[in-house]
Design a protein around this motif. Structure first.
Motif: not given
Length: 267
Positions: A247-267
């Motif tokens: 999971a990582k916080v990214k900024f939509l259009c460089g302004v609004w924070p969103t959380l992007h989560i990849e479906p696969q898990r880390t080992s």
């Protein structure tokens, strides 16, 4: 709070137990408190996007309910400030209790196995929220609601600080940003209540268009809406980290924070 100027508009005389510092029907005949109304968009649109994104990521429904709960508060607050009717006031204030109970559940159950449902905390929070509702419906004292809401927020603050201090210290920036923004909104809410007459006087002498900057209750909506949204992101990131999702916080259009989560898990 001093009573507003007694302008009448579409919704008639106010029946709510609260009437905020913004002058009634100053901007338009159709909206009692214009700026206090439109400022709720920050509590409606981003949480709806967050709920959709959380659903698409396949995450637990408790976080979808968190986003939808915040959006429900925004819709209720929109109706309250637009009409200043008592029924709409309840649609604003009671969802504040219900949605914050969902926040509390998410944060206190974040270190449980996936898809685990904590029946005891759900029952406890349900009894609490229903008790507050029943008392508030009989005893129409806004301070009671504010104290109960403050108690729930205090639970969130203590739990959040514990987690970022002892469990995931790398989440401190997100936690403290959420807390600081929310507290700024709370400060402006108090200034709006305490110094209402001075704020209204300043609006009469400020150049056109600058008076809106003194609508501190509207700023309370903006900052607490953003602070609550960031809290949900924090809660989501804590849960995702525990479940070993990326999971990582990214900024939509460089302004609004969103959380992007990849479906696969880390080992």
């Amino acid at each position: 709070m001093a009573p507003s100027a007694r302008r009448l508009g579409l919704w008639g005389p106010p029946t709510s137990t609260l009437d905020w510092c913004e002058e009634n029907y100053e901007v338009t005949f159709y909206v009692a408190e214009f700026w206090n109304t439109v400022s709720n968009l920050i509590m409606i649109l981003p949480p709806l996007f967050g709920a959709l994104q959380t659903f698409r990521s396949g995450l637990e429904f408790r976080y979808i309910f968190s986003f939808l709960g915040l959006a429900a508060v925004g819709v209720g607050s929109w109706g309250f400030h637009m009409t200043l009717l008592y029924e709409m006031q309840l649609l604003d204030e009671l969802p504040m209790i219900y949605s914050t109970c969902v926040f509390v559940y998410c944060l206190y159950e974040c270190f449980k196995p996936e898809k685990t449902v904590g029946l005891f905390p759900i029952a406890l929070l349900f009894i609490f929220s229903m008790s507050v509702s029943l008392v508030y419906l009989q005893w129409k004292e806004p301070v009671f609601h504010q104290v109960m809401y403050g108690a729930l927020v205090a639970c969130l603050v203590m739990r959040s600080i514990f987690i970022v201090t002892w469990v995931y210290p790398w989440l401190r920036p997100l936690c403290y940003a959420s807390l600081a923004i929310f507290l700024l909104g709370f400060l402006l809410w108090n200034i709006d209540n305490i110094f209402c007459e001075q704020l209204r006087a300043s609006r009469r002498v400020l150049p056109p268009g600058f008076g809106v900057l003194t609508q501190f209750h509207a700023w309370w909506h903006i900052f607490t809406g953003l602070g609550s949204y960031l809290h949900i992101l924090l809660s989501l990131q804590i849960r995702s980290t525990y479940l070993k999702y990326r999971a990582k916080v990214k900024f939509l259009c460089g302004v609004w924070p969103t959380l992007h989560i990849e479906p696969q898990r880390t080992s």
